[in-house]
Design a protein around this motif. Structure first.
Motif, mmCIF file in Angstrom:
data_model
loop_
_atom_site.group_PDB
_atom_site.id
_atom_site.type_symbol
_atom_site.label_atom_id
_atom_site.label_comp_id
_atom_site.label_asym_id
_atom_site.label_seq_id
_atom_site.Cartn_x
_atom_site.Cartn_y
_atom_site.Cartn_z
ATOM 1 N N ARG A 233 0.875 -1.172 0.000
ATOM 2 C CA ARG A 233 0.000 0.000 0.000
ATOM 3 C C ARG A 233 0.923 1.236 0.000
ATOM 4 O O ARG A 233 1.776 1.362 -0.854
ATOM 5 N N ALA A 234 0.775 2.118 0.969
ATOM 6 C CA ALA A 234 1.621 3.319 1.033
ATOM 7 C C ALA A 234 2.790 3.156 1.993
ATOM 8 O O ALA A 234 3.500 4.125 2.273
ATOM 9 N N TYR A 235 3.038 1.942 2.461
ATOM 10 C CA TYR A 235 4.009 1.724 3.528
ATOM 11 C C TYR A 235 5.266 1.010 3.022
ATOM 12 O O TYR A 235 5.179 0.058 2.244
ATOM 13 N N GLN A 236 6.408 1.488 3.490
ATOM 14 C CA GLN A 236 7.673 0.823 3.198
ATOM 15 C C GLN A 236 7.932 -0.222 4.274
ATOM 16 O O GLN A 236 7.939 0.104 5.474
ATOM 17 N N VAL A 237 8.139 -1.451 3.865
ATOM 18 C CA VAL A 237 8.428 -2.558 4.774
ATOM 19 C C VAL A 237 9.906 -2.885 4.656
ATOM 20 O O VAL A 237 10.404 -3.198 3.575
ATOM 21 N N ILE A 238 10.624 -2.794 5.773
ATOM 22 C CA ILE A 238 12.075 -3.017 5.817
ATOM 23 C C ILE A 238 12.306 -4.249 6.671
ATOM 24 O O ILE A 238 11.916 -4.288 7.846
ATOM 25 N N SER A 239 12.959 -5.267 6.096
ATOM 26 C CA SER A 239 13.082 -6.524 6.827
ATOM 27 C C SER A 239 14.369 -7.250 6.446
ATOM 28 O O SER A 239 15.247 -6.702 5.795
ATOM 29 N N LEU A 254 2.919 -10.049 0.855
ATOM 30 C CA LEU A 254 2.257 -8.744 0.806
ATOM 31 C C LEU A 254 2.044 -8.276 -0.627
ATOM 32 O O LEU A 254 0.998 -7.680 -0.955
ATOM 33 N N ASN A 255 3.014 -8.547 -1.497
ATOM 34 C CA ASN A 255 2.854 -8.159 -2.904
ATOM 35 C C ASN A 255 1.660 -8.851 -3.548
ATOM 36 O O ASN A 255 0.907 -8.256 -4.331
ATOM 37 N N ILE A 256 1.486 -10.127 -3.242
ATOM 38 C CA ILE A 256 0.334 -10.856 -3.787
ATOM 39 C C ILE A 256 -0.962 -10.271 -3.231
ATOM 40 O O ILE A 256 -1.924 -10.019 -3.966
ATOM 41 N N LEU A 257 -0.990 -10.015 -1.935
ATOM 42 C CA LEU A 257 -2.220 -9.553 -1.285
ATOM 43 C C LEU A 257 -2.571 -8.115 -1.642
ATOM 44 O O LEU A 257 -3.733 -7.708 -1.487
ATOM 45 N N GLU A 258 -1.607 -7.363 -2.128
ATOM 46 C CA GLU A 258 -1.857 -5.974 -2.473
ATOM 47 C C GLU A 258 -2.934 -5.841 -3.558
ATOM 48 O O GLU A 258 -3.590 -4.805 -3.673
ATOM 49 N N VAL A 418 8.516 -0.639 9.724
ATOM 50 C CA VAL A 418 7.601 -0.096 8.719
ATOM 51 C C VAL A 418 7.643 1.428 8.789
ATOM 52 O O VAL A 418 7.639 2.014 9.882
ATOM 53 N N ALA A 419 7.696 2.067 7.613
ATOM 54 C CA ALA A 419 7.722 3.528 7.544
ATOM 55 C C ALA A 419 6.713 4.014 6.513
ATOM 56 O O ALA A 419 6.285 3.255 5.630
ATOM 57 N N ARG A 420 6.333 5.288 6.635
ATOM 58 C CA ARG A 420 5.471 5.909 5.627
ATOM 59 C C ARG A 420 5.908 7.357 5.416
ATOM 60 O O ARG A 420 6.090 8.104 6.388
ATOM 61 N N ASP A 421 6.081 7.722 4.149
ATOM 62 C CA ASP A 421 6.447 9.095 3.784
ATOM 63 C C ASP A 421 7.674 9.574 4.559
ATOM 64 O O ASP A 421 7.747 10.722 5.004
ATOM 65 N N GLY A 422 8.637 8.682 4.738
ATOM 66 C CA GLY A 422 9.879 9.054 5.402
ATOM 67 C C GLY A 422 9.817 9.045 6.910
ATOM 68 O O GLY A 422 10.818 9.353 7.575
ATOM 69 N N HIS A 423 8.666 8.693 7.496
ATOM 70 C CA HIS A 423 8.514 8.679 8.944
ATOM 71 C C HIS A 423 8.371 7.245 9.450
ATOM 72 O O HIS A 423 7.703 6.415 8.840
ATOM 73 N N LEU A 424 8.962 6.983 10.594
ATOM 74 C CA LEU A 424 8.812 5.689 11.243
ATOM 75 C C LEU A 424 7.356 5.458 11.609
ATOM 76 O O LEU A 424 6.694 6.351 12.150
ATOM 77 N N ALA A 425 6.847 4.255 11.314
ATOM 78 C CA ALA A 425 5.452 3.928 11.622
ATOM 79 C C ALA A 425 5.327 2.782 12.621
ATOM 80 O O ALA A 425 4.502 2.845 13.538
ATOM 81 N N MET A 426 6.130 1.737 12.476
ATOM 82 C CA MET A 426 5.944 0.557 13.314
ATOM 83 C C MET A 426 7.221 -0.261 13.352
ATOM 84 O O MET A 426 7.999 -0.284 12.397
ATOM 85 N N VAL A 427 7.435 -0.950 14.481
ATOM 86 C CA VAL A 427 8.512 -1.920 14.638
ATOM 87 C C VAL A 427 7.874 -3.213 15.102
ATOM 88 O O VAL A 427 7.064 -3.211 16.037
ATOM 89 N N THR A 428 8.219 -4.323 14.458
ATOM 90 C CA THR A 428 7.594 -5.592 14.833
ATOM 91 C C THR A 428 8.505 -6.755 14.468
ATOM 92 O O THR A 428 9.602 -6.592 13.938
ATOM 93 N N GLY A 429 8.019 -7.944 14.723
ATOM 94 C CA GLY A 429 8.751 -9.191 14.503
ATOM 95 C C GLY A 429 8.260 -10.201 15.512
ATOM 96 O O GLY A 429 7.435 -9.875 16.380
ATOM 97 N N SER A 430 8.747 -11.423 15.427
ATOM 98 C CA SER A 430 8.251 -12.454 16.335
ATOM 99 C C SER A 430 9.159 -13.673 16.296
ATOM 100 O O SER A 430 9.843 -13.918 15.295
ATOM 101 N N PRO A 431 9.142 -14.482 17.367
ATOM 102 C CA PRO A 431 9.613 -15.859 17.228
ATOM 103 C C PRO A 431 8.527 -16.694 16.574
ATOM 104 O O PRO A 431 7.448 -16.187 16.241
ATOM 105 N N GLY A 432 8.800 -17.978 16.384
ATOM 106 C CA GLY A 432 7.773 -18.856 15.834
ATOM 107 C C GLY A 432 8.248 -19.773 14.739
ATOM 108 O O GLY A 432 7.434 -20.382 14.036
ATOM 109 N N GLY A 433 9.576 -19.875 14.533
ATOM 110 C CA GLY A 433 10.065 -20.771 13.491
ATOM 111 C C GLY A 433 9.522 -20.379 12.137
ATOM 112 O O GLY A 433 9.513 -19.212 11.753
#
Length: 544
Positions: A233-239, A254-258, A418-433
């Motif tokens: 969508r409008a969000y940059q995902v950095i991983s 995410l590309n498929i679901l877009e 995750v960022a949007r328009d050059g601004h930080l939006a979210m930080v996430t991640g998880s365990p789970g194999g």
């Protein structure tokens, strides 16, 4: 804001922020503290990944994963007839990869931290020396793994009471680990090169008929790499890039679901669940056969991340029927574990760090190296012991992830920003194999598409499909009975499982992304919302 799976580690990160440290300093402090207070997955004897986004928008990635010892061979877990020897890749010193955690935390601190080593190590040293009282959330992990820990004399002495499980209210004091942390405080990463800690690990490995030697530590290098980046969508995902499969597979999903209006479909409706599962199926097919350590294989990143490739995959999804995995082109390619841990940090300037690190299984190989107090990983199980054979997490992989000397096993760890328009939006991640990727994807989808608060997005029940085995794993209440019946009629098979993962997350500017629009500017200071996943009952979000 600091969010981790153990509240004392979160407090350690906040302590370092209050001492003038930045997000990297705090992340390093959390990493060391988790080795003390969350020994099931926090570690000095394992490895992991760190994604960093600086306040000015630059981003980088540190790979400090375990590597195969120099003496490792492709067939080391097979019997003379070519069959996988049960347990050898998980419950032996042969299962132990060359650890990288200390090298990685020290590299992060030296390159991007602000404070000295002693300041960031002080909370962990104090917790190991003085001990800490176990909560119910801590004790449940020891209860499950005590039989394995009791088999190793070093682990039995530290992590059991005469072979019996530690209980809530017990104080866990770890003087041997405290001395090891003091050694790291004094010598830094050198303690794991030719120093006494490296010597102790190598000696214990040789005594246990493992493969790690001092040469393995001397040849270990932390890799700094360009993160995977994609737009959803409008969000940059950095991983995470290879040797993690996380960023690529996450972006492919995410590309498929877009191409679908997930909001209009509704959270875990039959329509949304159908396209979620099919996107996961196709992305995991590519993950399992295409990706591996970039020093050993060519990863077709531009192809897998191309929006037109996602569109082509989307076109193969039938509107009202499951696509059997067996019907999709697939060259059997390798294995993986669920017991990692995630922590997320944002400082007042807007620097963000997402870290996932691991021993692989809970408490790794259940073995302590000599008198160091350091638990060792069983990360060699993440390699493909035999192409086409499932690992401990059910993943069936291929030759791109075959064992080779000095190679890093493929991982699903996906520390994500995750960022949007050059601004930080979210930080996430998880365990789970193998489920890490789908956990991270669903948290992003929940906040971006469904407009959930971060708490609701993290708490929401999850579903998962990884191509093989061809079934959908469901947390309790992930689907309503009507939706489940409708999907079953479309050809899906389900397995009910206990809740998984700990999506330790931070949202910037508001409780929802819509509330945060225009509010993430640093001009008035950051407003941060941290959420500890309730699946990690000992964890916390600590901030000010």
């Amino acid at each position: 804001m600091v969010v981790s799976a153990q509240h004392l580690a979160s407090d350690a990160g906040l302590e370092v922020l209050r001492s003038g440290g930045n997000a990297v300093d705090a992340a390093v402090a959390v990493g060391y503290a988790l080795a003390v207070v969350y020994p099931a997955a926090g570690n000095l004897g394992g490895g992991g990944f760190m994604t960093i986004r600086f306040a000015d928008g630059r981003a980088t990635f540190l790979d400090f994963r375990e590597k195969a010892p120099i003496a490792a061979t492709r067939t080391m877990f097979l019997d003379p007839d070519g069959h996988v020897i049960p347990g050898l890749s998980t419950d032996s010193w042969l299962a132990v990869g060359v650890p990288g955690t200390v090298a990685g935390l020290e590299a992060a601190s030296q390159r991007y931290g602000r404070l000295g080593r002693h300041t960031v190590l002080a909370p962990a040293e104090r917790l190991a020396r003085d001990g800490f009282v176990l909560t119910d959330g801590d004790a449940v992990l020891f209860a499950a793994e005590t039989p394995g820990l009791a088999k190793d004399p070093g682990a039995r002495a530290i992590f059991t009471r005469d072979g019996q499980a530690l209980k809530a209210g017990d104080r866990l004091v770890q003087p041997q680990l405290a001395r090891s942390l003091e050694r790291i405080d004094s010598d830094g990463a050198a303690s794991f090169v030719q120093g006494p800690l490296a010597q102790a690990v190598a000696a214990a490995s040789q005594l246990g008929h493992g493969l790690i030697t001092l040469d393995d530590f001397a040849h270990y290098r932390v890799r700094e790499m360009t993160p995977i980046s994609c737009m959803y969508r409008a969000y940059q995902v950095i991983s995470a890039p290879p040797p993690s499969s996380g960023g690529v597979t996450l972006c492919e999903i995410l590309n498929i679901l877009e191409g679908y209006d997930l909001k209009a479909m509704g959270f875990h409706s039959a329509a949304e669940s159908h396209v979620l599962i099919e996107a996961m199926r196709r992305a995991y097919r590519d993950r399992n056969q295409e990706l591996g350590d970039p020093d050993f294989v060519v990863n077709p990143l531009s192809h897998l991340l191309d929006k037109s490739y996602a569109a082509a995959l989307r076109a193969t999804i039938l509107p009202d029927a499951a696509t059997p995995s067996a019907s999709l082109p697939f060259a059997p390619a390798s294995t993986e574990g669920q017991q990692t841990t995630q922590f997320s940090v944002v400082d007042a300037a807007g620097n963000a760090v997402s870290v996932t690190y691991t021993l692989n299984g809970w408490f790794g190989a259940h073995r302590v190296a000599g008198d160091t107090g350091i638990l060792m990983n069983n990360e060699m199980d993440d390699f493909t012991a035999k192409p086409g054979t499932a690992n401990m997490f059910g993943l069936v992989q291929g030759t791109a992830n075959a064992i080779a000397p000095g190679k890093t096993p493929l991982s699903s760890m996906s520390p994500t920003i995750v960022a949007r328009d050059g601004h930080l939006a979210m930080v996430t991640g998880s365990p789970g194999g193998s489920r890490i990727i789908t956990i991270t994807a669903e948290v992003i989808i929940n906040v971006v598409d469904h407009g959930m608060t971060l708490e609701a997005a993290v708490d929401a029940p999850r579903l998962h499909h990884q191509f093989l085995p061809d079934r959908v794993d469901l947390e309790p209440e992930a689907l309503t009975p009507d939706v489940r019946n409708k999907l079953a009629g479309s050809g899906y098979t389900f397995r009910d499982v206990t809740p998984w993962g700990h999506a330790e997350s931070i949202l910037v500017g508001g409780e929802t992304l819509s509330a945060a629009e225009g509010a993430s500017s640093l001009g008035g200071g950051l407003v941060l919302f941290g959420v500890n996943d309730p699946r990690a009952p000992a964890g916390s979000a600590a901030g000010e």
